[in-house]
Design a protein around this motif. Sequence first.
Motif, PDB file in Angstrom:
ATOM      1  N   ALA A   1      48.824  66.954 -33.853  1.00 57.86           N
ATOM      2  CA  ALA A   1      48.920  65.668 -34.544  1.00 57.86           C
ATOM      3  C   ALA A   1      48.626  64.572 -33.526  1.00 57.86           C
ATOM      4  O   ALA A   1      48.680  64.816 -32.325  1.00 57.86           O
ATOM      5  CB  ALA A   1      50.318  65.508 -35.117  1.00 57.86           C
ATOM      6  N   PRO A   2      48.328  63.362 -33.999  1.00 58.52           N
ATOM      7  CA  PRO A   2      48.024  62.272 -33.073  1.00 58.52           C
ATOM      8  C   PRO A   2      49.108  62.134 -32.004  1.00 58.52           C
ATOM      9  O   PRO A   2      50.293  62.188 -32.311  1.00 58.52           O
ATOM     10  CB  PRO A   2      47.996  61.039 -33.978  1.00 58.52           C
ATOM     11  CG  PRO A   2      47.577  61.590 -35.309  1.00 58.52           C
ATOM     12  CD  PRO A   2      48.213  62.940 -35.404  1.00 58.52           C
ATOM     13  N   TYR A   3      48.668  61.950 -30.764  1.00 61.86           N
ATOM     14  CA  TYR A   3      49.600  61.873 -29.638  1.00 61.86           C
ATOM     15  C   TYR A   3      49.583  60.487 -28.993  1.00 61.86           C
ATOM     16  O   TYR A   3      50.608  59.976 -28.611  1.00 61.86           O
ATOM     17  CB  TYR A   3      49.224  62.936 -28.608  1.00 61.86           C
ATOM     18  CG  TYR A   3      50.026  62.900 -27.320  1.00 61.86           C
ATOM     19  CD1 TYR A   3      51.340  63.376 -27.280  1.00 61.86           C
ATOM     20  CD2 TYR A   3      49.488  62.391 -26.148  1.00 61.86           C
ATOM     21  CE1 TYR A   3      52.079  63.336 -26.099  1.00 61.86           C
ATOM     22  CE2 TYR A   3      50.219  62.354 -24.968  1.00 61.86           C
ATOM     23  CZ  TYR A   3      51.512  62.825 -24.951  1.00 61.86           C
ATOM     24  OH  TYR A   3      52.246  62.782 -23.784  1.00 61.86           O
ATOM     25  N   CYS A   4      48.380  59.873 -28.860  1.00 67.01           N
ATOM     26  CA  CYS A   4      48.293  58.620 -28.093  1.00 67.01           C
ATOM     27  C   CYS A   4      48.020  57.394 -28.953  1.00 67.01           C
ATOM     28  O   CYS A   4      48.367  56.286 -28.568  1.00 67.01           O
ATOM     29  CB  CYS A   4      47.204  58.734 -27.025  1.00 67.01           C
ATOM     30  SG  CYS A   4      45.522  58.658 -27.686  1.00 67.01           S
ATOM     31  N   MET A   5      47.358  57.553 -30.072  1.00 69.44           N
ATOM     32  CA  MET A   5      46.964  56.455 -30.962  1.00 69.44           C
ATOM     33  C   MET A   5      46.103  55.390 -30.276  1.00 69.44           C
ATOM     34  O   MET A   5      46.011  54.256 -30.739  1.00 69.44           O
ATOM     35  CB  MET A   5      48.193  55.794 -31.604  1.00 69.44           C
ATOM     36  CG  MET A   5      48.912  56.664 -32.605  1.00 69.44           C
ATOM     37  SD  MET A   5      47.859  57.220 -33.971  1.00 69.44           S
ATOM     38  CE  MET A   5      47.715  55.703 -34.929  1.00 69.44           C
ATOM     39  N   MET A   6      45.472  55.744 -29.166  1.00 65.70           N
ATOM     40  CA  MET A   6      44.611  54.761 -28.501  1.00 65.70           C
ATOM     41  C   MET A   6      43.314  55.368 -27.994  1.00 65.70           C
ATOM     42  O   MET A   6      42.673  54.832 -27.111  1.00 65.70           O
ATOM     43  CB  MET A   6      45.357  54.071 -27.366  1.00 65.70           C
ATOM     44  CG  MET A   6      45.860  55.009 -26.298  1.00 65.70           C
ATOM     45  SD  MET A   6      46.333  54.146 -24.767  1.00 65.70           S
ATOM     46  CE  MET A   6      44.729  53.676 -24.118  1.00 65.70           C
ATOM     47  N   GLY A   7      42.936  56.509 -28.578  1.00 65.21           N
ATOM     48  CA  GLY A   7      41.591  56.999 -28.287  1.00 65.21           C
ATOM     49  C   GLY A   7      41.441  57.871 -27.062  1.00 65.21           C
ATOM     50  O   GLY A   7      40.323  58.156 -26.668  1.00 65.21           O
ATOM     51  N   VAL A   8      42.536  58.314 -26.424  1.00 69.78           N
ATOM     52  CA  VAL A   8      42.356  59.125 -25.223  1.00 69.78           C
ATOM     53  C   VAL A   8      42.699  60.609 -25.370  1.00 69.78           C
ATOM     54  O   VAL A   8      42.239  61.422 -24.573  1.00 69.78           O
ATOM     55  CB  VAL A   8      43.109  58.554 -23.988  1.00 69.78           C
ATOM     56  CG1 VAL A   8      42.497  57.243 -23.558  1.00 69.78           C
ATOM     57  CG2 VAL A   8      44.593  58.400 -24.238  1.00 69.78           C
ATOM     58  N   CYS A   9      43.519  60.993 -26.358  1.00 69.62           N
ATOM     59  CA  CYS A   9      43.975  62.393 -26.387  1.00 69.62           C
ATOM     60  C   CYS A   9      43.115  63.300 -27.269  1.00 69.62           C
ATOM     61  O   CYS A   9      43.118  64.510 -27.115  1.00 69.62           O
ATOM     62  CB  CYS A   9      45.433  62.474 -26.841  1.00 69.62           C
ATOM     63  SG  CYS A   9      45.667  62.243 -28.612  1.00 69.62           S
ATOM     64  N   PHE A  10      42.427  62.743 -28.232  1.00 70.37           N
ATOM     65  CA  PHE A  10      41.546  63.491 -29.137  1.00 70.37           C
ATOM     66  C   PHE A  10      42.298  64.503 -30.013  1.00 70.37           C
ATOM     67  O   PHE A  10      41.703  65.439 -30.535  1.00 70.37           O
ATOM     68  CB  PHE A  10      40.410  64.180 -28.372  1.00 70.37           C
ATOM     69  CG  PHE A  10      39.401  63.197 -27.824  1.00 70.37           C
ATOM     70  CD1 PHE A  10      39.748  62.361 -26.764  1.00 70.37           C
ATOM     71  CD2 PHE A  10      38.133  63.089 -28.360  1.00 70.37           C
ATOM     72  CE1 PHE A  10      38.841  61.432 -26.257  1.00 70.37           C
ATOM     73  CE2 PHE A  10      37.224  62.162 -27.857  1.00 70.37           C
ATOM     74  CZ  PHE A  10      37.578  61.346 -26.801  1.00 70.37           C
ATOM     75  N   GLU A  11      43.615  64.349 -30.145  1.00 72.71           N
ATOM     76  CA  GLU A  11      44.379  65.235 -31.026  1.00 72.71           C
ATOM     77  C   GLU A  11      44.228  64.818 -32.486  1.00 72.71           C
ATOM     78  O   GLU A  11      44.623  65.549 -33.381  1.00 72.71           O
ATOM     79  CB  GLU A  11      45.860  65.215 -30.652  1.00 72.71           C
ATOM     80  CG  GLU A  11      46.175  65.732 -29.263  1.00 72.71           C
ATOM     81  CD  GLU A  11      45.940  67.231 -29.104  1.00 72.71           C
ATOM     82  OE1 GLU A  11      45.325  67.856 -29.993  1.00 72.71           O
ATOM     83  OE2 GLU A  11      46.381  67.762 -28.075  1.00 72.71           O
ATOM     84  N   CYS A  12      43.669  63.651 -32.718  1.00 72.40           N
ATOM     85  CA  CYS A  12      43.568  63.132 -34.080  1.00 72.40           C
ATOM     86  C   CYS A  12      42.213  63.443 -34.699  1.00 72.40           C
ATOM     87  O   CYS A  12      41.866  62.868 -35.730  1.00 72.40           O
ATOM     88  CB  CYS A  12      43.791  61.625 -34.061  1.00 72.40           C
ATOM     89  SG  CYS A  12      42.526  60.756 -33.113  1.00 72.40           S
ATOM     90  N   LEU A  13      41.435  64.332 -34.070  1.00 72.72           N
ATOM     91  CA  LEU A  13      40.084  64.609 -34.569  1.00 72.72           C
ATOM     92  C   LEU A  13      40.120  65.128 -36.007  1.00 72.72           C
ATOM     93  O   LEU A  13      40.880  66.041 -36.328  1.00 72.72           O
ATOM     94  CB  LEU A  13      39.381  65.641 -33.682  1.00 72.72           C
ATOM     95  CG  LEU A  13      39.004  65.187 -32.281  1.00 72.72           C
ATOM     96  CD1 LEU A  13      38.280  66.310 -31.537  1.00 72.72           C
ATOM     97  CD2 LEU A  13      38.129  63.933 -32.328  1.00 72.72           C
TER      98      LEU A  13
ATOM     99  N   SER B   1      40.461  59.820 -35.530  1.00 67.97           N
ATOM    100  CA  SER B   1      40.986  59.094 -36.687  1.00 67.97           C
ATOM    101  C   SER B   1      41.872  57.917 -36.297  1.00 67.97           C
ATOM    102  O   SER B   1      42.113  57.036 -37.102  1.00 67.97           O
ATOM    103  CB  SER B   1      41.730  60.039 -37.635  1.00 67.97           C
ATOM    104  OG  SER B   1      42.809  60.669 -36.979  1.00 67.97           O
ATOM    105  N   CYS B   2      42.331  57.860 -35.047  1.00 68.15           N
ATOM    106  CA  CYS B   2      43.126  56.694 -34.642  1.00 68.15           C
ATOM    107  C   CYS B   2      42.241  55.482 -34.373  1.00 68.15           C
ATOM    108  O   CYS B   2      42.736  54.376 -34.223  1.00 68.15           O
ATOM    109  CB  CYS B   2      43.988  57.004 -33.418  1.00 68.15           C
ATOM    110  SG  CYS B   2      43.060  57.214 -31.883  1.00 68.15           S
ATOM    111  N   LEU B   3      40.929  55.694 -34.315  1.00 67.74           N
ATOM    112  CA  LEU B   3      40.019  54.578 -34.039  1.00 67.74           C
ATOM    113  C   LEU B   3      39.230  54.139 -35.268  1.00 67.74           C
ATOM    114  O   LEU B   3      38.397  53.241 -35.188  1.00 67.74           O
ATOM    115  CB  LEU B   3      39.015  54.968 -32.935  1.00 67.74           C
ATOM    116  CG  LEU B   3      39.590  55.271 -31.553  1.00 67.74           C
ATOM    117  CD1 LEU B   3      38.483  55.689 -30.589  1.00 67.74           C
ATOM    118  CD2 LEU B   3      40.335  54.065 -31.009  1.00 67.74           C
TER     119      LEU B   3
END
Lengths: 105, 467
Positions: free
Chosen positions: A53-65, A76-78
């Motif tokens: 699941a989303p981890y950073c919400m600022m575009g660096v972890c890529f867990e939100c793909l 998806s956070c961007l």
Amino acid sequence: MLRRLPEQKGRKVRFLFEGEQVSALEGDSVAAALMAAGAGTTRTTPKSGAPRAPYCMMGVCFECLVEIDGVPNRQSCLVEVRDGMRVRRQQGAPGLPGEADDDPV
Amino acid sequence: MTRFDLAIIGAGPAGMSAAVTARDAGLSVIVVDEQPAPGGQIWRAIGRNAGARPGNLAILGEDYASGAKLAARFEASGAQFWPSASVWHVDSPDDGDKSLTVAWDGVTRQFTARALLIATGAMERPVPVPGWTLPGVMTVGAAQTLLKSSGLYPEPSLLLAGSGPLLLLFAAQCVAAGIKIAALLETTPPGAYLRGLPHLPKAMLGWRTLLKGHRLKRQLGVSGIPVYRAVTDLAAKGAERLERVRFRSAGMPVELEAAHLLLHEGVVPNPQLTRLLRCEHHWDAAQRCFRPDLSDRGETSVDNVFVAGDGGGIGGAMAAVHSGRIAALEIAERCGAVNRPSGDVEIVKARDALRAELAVRPLLDAMFPPPDWIARLDGDVTVCRCEEVSAAAIRNAAALGAPGPNQAKAFLRAGMGPCQGRMCGLTVTEILADARGESPERIGYYRIRPPIKPVTLGELAALDGSD
Ligand code: FES
């Protein structure tokens, strides 16, 4: 799952996640909207299939793909929600262009 | 191909301040940012909150609200602004202009600039504890972004764990918003005030920041949030998502149920662009991270490539505003838009202001030291989240002779997933340095290659060189 504070003004936006209708507020990122809707997992890892699941919400972890309107590898956070968007979980990770010829040594 | 005097990557405090300064001097300026609106992480969604959702300003506090002024000046500055744009390559030939390749609005575009300012700020230090990959675990900054951008917050029960000013600030914002925090797990080693004491006299120059910190502590003190101190051995547990959090507090084992765990161990410069451009870096032992080598005007080891703001070393929003101005003035002087003597007077002023802002940093570094346990992580903890590489595997690569991160990457694929090492780079450096008994500076960091952001096939196909 996430909850929303009162008095968050904004137009309602409706989109599809895994074929189900989800509603969000204008200005939400897709990642935020998915977490608010209780989506839990945004992607699974290519190696073990573990849920992420989303981890950073600022575009660096890529867990939100996720896949948005048929395009994979979207962070998806961007991306802001739009009416009628079709969003799917990313199962595994399709390679990024340029990754295959990476020669780290 | 369009040519600009100055290209700025990042529209946070540093980028906006530099753009305003450069435009005042008459330079042609383009600013690109990944986010849909200016403000950076610190002032995320400042436009929306100052406009349609003023109630949120009271929750987020005056430092947040203060960003509206600079954002408004930036929007009126006449700088060309591409929001929701991702920079996937920057080329810096030895002589001549920088060229940027940017995906924006579904199309890949290229342009050139005489000077480049990297204002991509900081990211939170990855906190590799057991279970940190479970859904339900995210960073404090991520939760704060959800609050700023969408007024969203984690349902109970919510735990905050870690150390540092941002953790305390977010806890105070939760209190102001009536968001329930089940417990605060402080990993700060005991004796923070004693450690800070020797740095206090110098830090008095930044008394405003100190006062704010003091007020924050008092607010949290009266809030009644249970606090566990001297927390170590933190671990997130759960099958498909977070269920429980285990840790020791002053040595005593504790286990709490939790739906959400927010982690924070300070912030570090986002290294991607300065690494891509092969700028020289050095290891900052006090902040346990790499920083690009910078001149006193913010120039990197690569000609006409500048860094301003937290990307050059952590200083906070106001320091970023001043360093953005300094870099922009120097660039304006080089372009001949400002004459040296009068530009230099302004630079000296901005540098004094920057020095005052940075005065509290040694005190903060001493009070909230970066974690020293990362090099000694348990072997089974996941270090590279993308390729699921454990700490033991990294140590194994070191034992097999991998002298640095790039060889570990070749052995293990660590750092080769979609995040390109953003989440494991520092940890891999620390583990290798520890395993090989060398300094992190010698061990170095991943070599970063383009594209530094995922590019869709559509964006690749639609390459628009004329823009
Ligand atoms: S949540 Fe980390 S990149 Fe989107």
